[in-house]
Structures are given as C-alpha cells and as structure tokens.
Design a protein around this motif. Structure first.
Motif, PDB file in Angstrom:
ATOM      1  N   VAL A  60      37.890 -42.022  61.485  1.00  0.00           N
ATOM      2  CA  VAL A  60      38.380 -41.923  60.110  1.00  0.00           C
ATOM      3  C   VAL A  60      39.763 -41.281  60.141  1.00  0.00           C
ATOM      4  O   VAL A  60      39.915 -40.141  60.600  1.00  0.00           O
ATOM      5  CB  VAL A  60      37.422 -41.084  59.241  1.00  0.00           C
ATOM      6  CG1 VAL A  60      37.930 -41.024  57.806  1.00  0.00           C
ATOM      7  CG2 VAL A  60      36.017 -41.664  59.293  1.00  0.00           C
ATOM      8  N   ASP A  61      40.778 -42.001  59.687  1.00  0.00           N
ATOM      9  CA  ASP A  61      42.136 -41.461  59.614  1.00  0.00           C
ATOM     10  C   ASP A  61      42.280 -40.662  58.321  1.00  0.00           C
ATOM     11  O   ASP A  61      41.950 -41.151  57.235  1.00  0.00           O
ATOM     12  CB  ASP A  61      43.171 -42.589  59.654  1.00  0.00           C
ATOM     13  CG  ASP A  61      43.145 -43.346  60.979  1.00  0.00           C
ATOM     14  OD1 ASP A  61      42.951 -42.705  62.018  1.00  0.00           O
ATOM     15  OD2 ASP A  61      43.307 -44.586  60.953  1.00  0.00           O
ATOM     16  N   ASN A  82      43.919 -38.781  51.683  1.00  0.00           N
ATOM     17  CA  ASN A  82      43.567 -40.190  51.819  1.00  0.00           C
ATOM     18  C   ASN A  82      42.705 -40.387  53.071  1.00  0.00           C
ATOM     19  O   ASN A  82      42.983 -39.819  54.130  1.00  0.00           O
ATOM     20  CB  ASN A  82      44.825 -41.049  51.923  1.00  0.00           C
ATOM     21  CG  ASN A  82      44.505 -42.533  51.975  1.00  0.00           C
ATOM     22  OD1 ASN A  82      44.145 -43.141  50.972  1.00  0.00           O
ATOM     23  ND2 ASN A  82      44.629 -43.130  53.160  1.00  0.00           N
ATOM     24  N   PHE A  83      41.659 -41.202  52.940  1.00  0.00           N
ATOM     25  CA  PHE A  83      40.743 -41.507  54.037  1.00  0.00           C
ATOM     26  C   PHE A  83      40.746 -43.015  54.278  1.00  0.00           C
ATOM     27  O   PHE A  83      40.629 -43.791  53.326  1.00  0.00           O
ATOM     28  CB  PHE A  83      39.323 -41.047  53.708  1.00  0.00           C
ATOM     29  CG  PHE A  83      39.204 -39.589  53.377  1.00  0.00           C
ATOM     30  CD1 PHE A  83      38.868 -38.662  54.348  1.00  0.00           C
ATOM     31  CD2 PHE A  83      39.432 -39.139  52.079  1.00  0.00           C
ATOM     32  CE1 PHE A  83      38.756 -37.321  54.036  1.00  0.00           C
ATOM     33  CE2 PHE A  83      39.322 -37.803  51.762  1.00  0.00           C
ATOM     34  CZ  PHE A  83      38.980 -36.883  52.747  1.00  0.00           C
ATOM     35  N   ALA A  84      40.844 -43.431  55.543  1.00  0.00           N
ATOM     36  CA  ALA A  84      40.819 -44.859  55.885  1.00  0.00           C
ATOM     37  C   ALA A  84      39.971 -45.059  57.129  1.00  0.00           C
ATOM     38  O   ALA A  84      40.091 -44.298  58.095  1.00  0.00           O
ATOM     39  CB  ALA A  84      42.238 -45.372  56.115  1.00  0.00           C
ATOM     40  N   GLN A 113      37.465 -53.073  56.075  1.00  0.00           N
ATOM     41  CA  GLN A 113      38.359 -51.930  55.965  1.00  0.00           C
ATOM     42  C   GLN A 113      38.088 -51.198  54.648  1.00  0.00           C
ATOM     43  O   GLN A 113      38.009 -51.832  53.597  1.00  0.00           O
ATOM     44  CB  GLN A 113      39.822 -52.387  56.012  1.00  0.00           C
ATOM     45  CG  GLN A 113      40.276 -52.946  57.341  1.00  0.00           C
ATOM     46  CD  GLN A 113      40.368 -51.869  58.405  1.00  0.00           C
ATOM     47  OE1 GLN A 113      40.566 -50.697  58.100  1.00  0.00           O
ATOM     48  NE2 GLN A 113      40.204 -52.263  59.662  1.00  0.00           N
ATOM     49  N   SER A 114      37.936 -49.906  54.725  1.00  0.00           N
ATOM     50  CA  SER A 114      37.685 -49.098  53.528  1.00  0.00           C
ATOM     51  C   SER A 114      38.693 -47.959  53.464  1.00  0.00           C
ATOM     52  O   SER A 114      39.119 -47.431  54.499  1.00  0.00           O
ATOM     53  CB  SER A 114      36.266 -48.525  53.555  1.00  0.00           C
ATOM     54  OG  SER A 114      35.296 -49.546  53.472  1.00  0.00           O
ATOM     55  N   HIS A 115      39.030 -47.602  52.254  1.00  0.00           N
ATOM     56  CA  HIS A 115      39.880 -46.425  52.071  1.00  0.00           C
ATOM     57  C   HIS A 115      39.713 -45.909  50.647  1.00  0.00           C
ATOM     58  O   HIS A 115      39.422 -46.671  49.720  1.00  0.00           O
ATOM     59  CB  HIS A 115      41.353 -46.730  52.363  1.00  0.00           C
ATOM     60  CG  HIS A 115      41.962 -47.755  51.450  1.00  0.00           C
ATOM     61  ND1 HIS A 115      42.512 -47.436  50.235  1.00  0.00           N
ATOM     62  CD2 HIS A 115      42.084 -49.100  51.583  1.00  0.00           C
ATOM     63  CE1 HIS A 115      42.969 -48.532  49.658  1.00  0.00           C
ATOM     64  NE2 HIS A 115      42.717 -49.554  50.448  1.00  0.00           N
ATOM     65  N   SER A 117      41.002 -42.192  48.079  1.00  0.00           N
ATOM     66  CA  SER A 117      41.840 -40.997  48.004  1.00  0.00           C
ATOM     67  C   SER A 117      41.223 -39.995  47.040  1.00  0.00           C
ATOM     68  O   SER A 117      40.733 -40.382  45.970  1.00  0.00           O
ATOM     69  CB  SER A 117      43.254 -41.354  47.542  1.00  0.00           C
ATOM     70  OG  SER A 117      43.855 -42.285  48.420  1.00  0.00           O
ATOM     71  N   GLY A 141      39.851 -45.477  44.353  1.00  0.00           N
ATOM     72  CA  GLY A 141      39.440 -46.464  45.340  1.00  0.00           C
ATOM     73  C   GLY A 141      38.739 -47.638  44.700  1.00  0.00           C
ATOM     74  O   GLY A 141      38.397 -47.612  43.504  1.00  0.00           O
ATOM     75  N   ASP A 145      34.096 -49.130  47.621  1.00  0.00           N
ATOM     76  CA  ASP A 145      34.236 -47.913  48.429  1.00  0.00           C
ATOM     77  C   ASP A 145      33.874 -46.646  47.669  1.00  0.00           C
ATOM     78  O   ASP A 145      33.550 -45.621  48.278  1.00  0.00           O
ATOM     79  CB  ASP A 145      35.673 -47.783  48.943  1.00  0.00           C
ATOM     80  CG  ASP A 145      36.069 -48.920  49.868  1.00  0.00           C
ATOM     81  OD1 ASP A 145      35.206 -49.343  50.658  1.00  0.00           O
ATOM     82  OD2 ASP A 145      37.231 -49.375  49.801  1.00  0.00           O
TER      83      ASP A 145
END
Length: 308
Positions: A60-61, A82-84, A113-115, A117, A141, A145
C-alpha cells in the motif's frame, strides 16, 4: 525561529476483531517537517505498508501532508493522506455485469487498482491533570473503494492524570473501514488506565500550572571530560529540572548560579537526544527554541542534536 527536521517511522501490528477479521501489517514512513517558532508547522510524508492475510496483492503506497498550530491552549491539526494499492475483487457486480479490471486473475476474480484519500482534523487541549482530544474526518474515493458507512467519522477521548505516571483513559466514536486490510467500519468505546514511562504532567496530587514557557534562554556548551554544561535562564522560580534519554528519563535538578541562571553538568554523548524541562514542579515541556516531536503519550519532547 524555524526548524527543519526529518523522521523515519516503522511499525508492525496485528489486528483481531473476530475469527474472520484479523490480519497483520508492517509499515514504514519518512516525514519531513518544518516548525515555525514552536507555534505551528507543516509536514510531508511518504511510505509503504504491507498487510498479510487479506485480499490486497500489493504493498500500500501512502503519501500525505499536514499542518498544526498552537491556538491559545489548544493544538489544532489537519492532514491529507492518500492510499493506493492493488486488490483482488470480483469480476462481476451483483447483477452479473463485468467490472473494470486491471488484470484478470481467473473467471470469477480480477486485480483492481484502488485508491482513496482521507482528510482529518483534530484538536488537543490540556490543562493541569486533564487532556482532551477530538477528531473528525472525511474520505474521498469511488463507491467501489469507499463504503457509505466510512465517508465520515468522529471520535473523542479524555485523559485524567490521577497519579504520577498513571492516567485514566476514556473515549469513543466511530472508526472508518480499512479497505487495504479488509477491516470494517465500527463504533467503539474504551475505558482503561495508561502508565507513562516518566512522570506525568502533574506534580503530586495537586496540579500546578506550567511555567516552563517563561524560560528566557536555554543554552548548552561543552564542559570538558565528556560533560556538557546545560544552562537555563529564568527569573523568580524556586526549582528547575531537566530529564531526557541521557538521564534515563529521571529528573535532574539544576543548581542556581545567579538571580536567573540555573545549570547542571551532564554526560551527553554525540547524536540526537530527547529532553524536557520542568519549572517549580509544573508540567514537563520542551526547552524554548528547540525542535520538537510527538512522544508516545500525546505530548511533546524537545530534540537536541549533539555533533560528533
């Protein structure tokens, strides 16, 4: 005076709600922060987290920014994070319609792909033996998500220091879901006792108002033989104490050398150290004009860098 600092933060944890909702995660973040004369600051951070035993098939970035400010007796904080990540999801929705996928995993699932904030705001206020905190947040989001029950949340807590090194903790609120770890949103309440590794903000049973903010000057200079001369300039007080990692977090009394000069000789080695100062048995506070960082008990400590 402005200060620029950096932090590296690493953690490992396990979460257990029930037999289904449980997993582990390791996380590491780097943060750069700018402090404005101890009255406010800004920070930028970036990091990575890796959960286990969940439908997330990538790290998880994490990236974010925030700001804080001292307003009266309160500390106000705002942040954006923010999470991606990539997760395993169903290839179709509830009606059987094919969903958009980054890559097909098999006939029934795909990689997506999920993200999302999070924007959060908090306030922390403390006086004598009482500390109050509250926070609220909103999540941005896509509907795939972010579930409706995790769009908004709020919580509050209180600490009541009833003894040196011990406080009653009470709180409650709503916690949003964690899609990266597959943990649902929930309401919660807690009641417990917290034990501090060093003395609490109180002085015995009677709260005493902090006077460390009246310190006019804080100096440190070499005194030979691996000793450092620590000096505090403050008039009209009865006692000044210091404690830090170089005293094993045990209070050390300074000796009065003049009408407003207090000093002590201490063995402080090279490197980065943490310390706080207390005046007349009041609250432990960072020395003036030193960078600060948050400790593990929702307070602050001063940061002292000794050259090699």
């Amino acid at each position: 005076m402005h200060h620029l600092g950096a932090q590296l933060i690493a953690s490992a944890n396990r979460t257990f709600y029930d037999a289904v909702n449980q997993n582990e995660q390791i996380e590491a973040r780097a943060r750069v922060h700018l402090v404005f004369s101890q009255q406010g600051g800004l920070w930028l951070e970036s990091g990575v987290a890796r959960p286990w035993r969940v439908a997330v098939v990538s790290s998880v970035d994490v990236a974010g920014a925030g700001a804080w400010a001292q307003v009266g007796g309160a500390t106000l904080t705002g942040s954006y994070t923010n999470f991606a990540f990539t997760r395993l999801a169903s290839a179709t929705d509830s009606t059987g319609t094919l969903q958009s996928c980054t890559a097909q995993n098999d006939n029934s699932s795909c990689l997506r792909q999920s993200h999302f904030s999070d924007v959060q705001g908090s306030v922390h206020w403390e006086k004598a033996f009482l500390e109050l905190s509250a926070q609220t947040g909103y999540r941005f989001g896509n509907a795939s998500d972010v579930t409706p029950d995790s769009r908004r949340w709020a919580s509050a807590s209180a600490l009541i220091w009833f003894a040196s090194g011990a406080a009653l903790v009470v709180g409650g609120g709503r916690q949003p879901s964690n899609p990266a770890r597959g943990l649902p949103a929930r309401n919660y309440a807690n009641l417990g006792v917290m034990f501090a590794a060093w003395p609490s903000p109180t002085a015995g049973a009677v709260p005493i108002e902090a006077r460390a903010s009246a310190i006019g000057k804080f100096d440190i200079a070499g005194a030979g033989a691996s000793l450092e001369r620590l000096q505090v300039h403050i008039p009209g007080v009865q006692s000044v104490e210091v404690m830090g990692d170089f005293t094993d977090w045990q209070p050390v009394e300074l000796v009065q050398r003049g009408r407003d000069l207090w000093e002590a000789l201490l063995p402080i080695g090279p490197g980065v150290h943490q310390l706080n100062v207390r005046v007349d048995g009041g609250k432990w506070l960072p020395p003036p004009d030193t960078p600060t960082m948050r400790d593990g008990f929702n307070g602050e400590v001063g940061v002292l860098v000794m050259p090699h």
